[in-house]
Design a protein around this motif. Structure first.
Motif, PDB file in Angstrom:
ATOM      1  N   SER A 187      -6.581  -8.679   0.630  1.00  0.00           N
ATOM      2  CA  SER A 187      -5.526  -7.667   0.675  1.00  0.00           C
ATOM      3  C   SER A 187      -4.419  -7.980  -0.322  1.00  0.00           C
ATOM      4  O   SER A 187      -4.167  -9.127  -0.673  1.00  0.00           O
ATOM      5  N   ARG A 190      -0.593  -3.505  -3.072  1.00  0.00           N
ATOM      6  CA  ARG A 190      -1.028  -2.189  -3.537  1.00  0.00           C
ATOM      7  C   ARG A 190      -2.036  -1.575  -2.572  1.00  0.00           C
ATOM      8  O   ARG A 190      -1.938  -0.391  -2.229  1.00  0.00           O
ATOM      9  N   SER A 191      -3.005  -2.377  -2.119  1.00  0.00           N
ATOM     10  CA  SER A 191      -4.006  -1.847  -1.188  1.00  0.00           C
ATOM     11  C   SER A 191      -3.380  -1.516   0.163  1.00  0.00           C
ATOM     12  O   SER A 191      -3.775  -0.556   0.821  1.00  0.00           O
ATOM     13  N   GLU A 192      -2.398  -2.307   0.588  1.00  0.00           N
ATOM     14  CA  GLU A 192      -1.737  -2.041   1.864  1.00  0.00           C
ATOM     15  C   GLU A 192      -0.940  -0.749   1.814  1.00  0.00           C
ATOM     16  O   GLU A 192      -0.931   0.038   2.766  1.00  0.00           O
ATOM     17  N   LYS A 194      -1.547   1.859   0.375  1.00  0.00           N
ATOM     18  CA  LYS A 194      -2.385   3.053   0.388  1.00  0.00           C
ATOM     19  C   LYS A 194      -2.388   3.728   1.753  1.00  0.00           C
ATOM     20  O   LYS A 194      -2.742   4.899   1.872  1.00  0.00           O
ATOM     21  N   SER A 197      -0.681   6.949   1.985  1.00  0.00           N
ATOM     22  CA  SER A 197      -1.271   8.129   1.356  1.00  0.00           C
ATOM     23  C   SER A 197      -2.207   8.880   2.305  1.00  0.00           C
ATOM     24  O   SER A 197      -2.730   9.930   1.955  1.00  0.00           O
ATOM     25  N   ARG A 198      -2.414   8.350   3.499  1.00  0.00           N
ATOM     26  CA  ARG A 198      -3.298   8.975   4.480  1.00  0.00           C
ATOM     27  C   ARG A 198      -2.482   9.838   5.441  1.00  0.00           C
ATOM     28  O   ARG A 198      -1.377   9.463   5.838  1.00  0.00           O
ATOM     29  N   SER A 318      -5.550   2.505  10.255  1.00  0.00           N
ATOM     30  CA  SER A 318      -4.926   1.802   9.121  1.00  0.00           C
ATOM     31  C   SER A 318      -5.816   0.681   8.604  1.00  0.00           C
ATOM     32  O   SER A 318      -5.337  -0.423   8.328  1.00  0.00           O
TER      33      SER A 318
END
Length: 388
Positions: A187, A190-192, A194, A197-198, A318
């Protein structure tokens, strides 16, 4: 309770005490600083604002760190700023201290929820989370009424000094007794991020913030409601808070089992509808002391029963950023705290009486249930499209 979950429950005890004890201490703080009760209610909103800001800020990008390290650091902040609250020379400093002491709240429960689910037996993740929240319910059953009694009898400053001591003990317990779990190796921030964006996490955020805001319309002003409307003496307020705490204790355990047996989202809809009905009954029957006590227990049960289902729902929605998502839920709970305390105070300030916040609360709880229903429909549509 599993011994390895005890440090998390102890943290919940301290956090629950500092979050809810201010409701019972509003008259004492207002009298000490020569301000109105609605002005003293801003202390509740300041704490909630701290939670909303601190939850994502202190968790984002920390998934690579060991959870134990994160939790120790959070309890250090909690201890320092709650202790500073005890020495606030005026209401402005107390407002700032309450804001700062709220910063680690959501992050602790967010990280703790993921830790509890990872330590849980298969199929009992929500019940493990409810065990962490049991510390919060015990706070409402024991330490919140005790802190209120100390505040009424001696000084509210002693109450916050005691909360600082609980924080120090929790910090030691987390360091010494919590199992060591590794952080995520893949992790990154940047990936967290995201998760933002959901759509589903945002809908869950709104369900929590608006729906549980109804609870805080009620409990933020429970002390004047019981003394001015129900006719209880000020000295009985700590015992009334114990009734609410007992309801929260029972509701938390029921909510954990309900979320493991049913879909968490379905459980949320049912519990929000139950909360709205209960608040409506409080609005109409608060003049009766017997009904007030019964409804206080029921409202307390509804309020904490939703904690585990909503937390499990967010964790499931999540993936890849579970700690950040879970902390968002805590931020949402405290946005509900801030909204409930603020919106509930408006009709009081307008002279509509101490039952008027419950009318606002009914609307908020029903709105939360409606958003949850929208999420159910959305998920059914997604499943239907995927099968085509």
């Amino acid at each position: 309770m599993k011994r390895k979950l005890f440090p998390l429950a102890l943290g919940g005890l301290g956090i629950g005490t500092t979050e809810f004890v201010m409701m019972g201490l509003l008259p004492d703080v207002a009298r000490d600083f020569s301000i109105s009760i609605p002005q003293a209610g801003h202390m509740i909103s300041a704490y909630a604002l701290g939670v909303m800001i601190g939850a994502p800020l202190l968790v984002a990008g920390t998934s690579r760190m060991a959870p134990k390290t994160i939790l120790v650091g959070l309890m250090l902040l909690f201890t320092v700023f709650n202790t500073l609250s005890a020495f606030a020379p005026n209401d402005t400093i107390l407002l700032i201290s309450r804001f700062m002491s709220g910063l680690p709240h959501g992050a602790f429960f967010g990280v703790g929820s993921v830790v509890a689910s990872r330590l849980a037996d298969k199929g009992k993740q929500a019940q493990a989370i409810s065990l962490m929240f049991s510390g919060l319910t015990i706070a409402n059953l024991l330490t919140v009424p005790l802190g209120t009694y100390i505040g009424h009898t001696y000084s509210w400053r002693f109450t916050f000094g005691g909360i600082g001591l609980i924080g120090l003990i929790t910090m030691c317990a987390v360091y010494l007794a919590l199992p060591a779990l590794a952080g995520s190796k893949t992790s990154n921030i940047r990936s967290e991020l995201k998760v933002f964006s959901r759509l589903d996490p945002w809908l869950i955020f709104l369900i929590t913030a608006i729906g549980t805001g109804g609870l805080f319309c009620w409990i933020s002003y429970i002390a004047p409601l019981m003394t001015e409307v129900s006719g209880f003496s000020e000295s009985t307020v700590p015992y009334i808070l114990m009734v609410a705490g007992l309801g929260m204790f029972v509701g938390n355990l029921v909510g954990g089992k309900l979320a493991d047996r049913l879909k968490p989202l379905t459980a949320c809809v049912v519990l929000l509808l139950a909360m709205s009905v209960t608040l409506a009954l409080i609005f109409f029957f608060s003049q009766s002391q017997v009904m007030s006590l019964v409804l206080t227990f029921i409202a307390g049960s509804c309020s904490l029963a939703i904690a585990s289902p909503i937390q499990m729902l967010m964790i499931q929605s999540s993936k890849g950023a579970e700690m950040l998502g879970a902390s968002m839920t805590q931020a949402a709970f405290n946005m509900g705290n801030a909204l409930g305390a603020f919106l509930g105070g408006l009709p009081i300030a307008a002279g509509l009486g101490y039952t008027s916040p419950e009318a606002v609360g009914v609307g908020m709880a029903l709105t939360g249930a409606l958003i949850a229903w929208v999420l159910i429909i959305r998920r059914k549509q997604v499943v239907a499209v995927s099968r085509q």
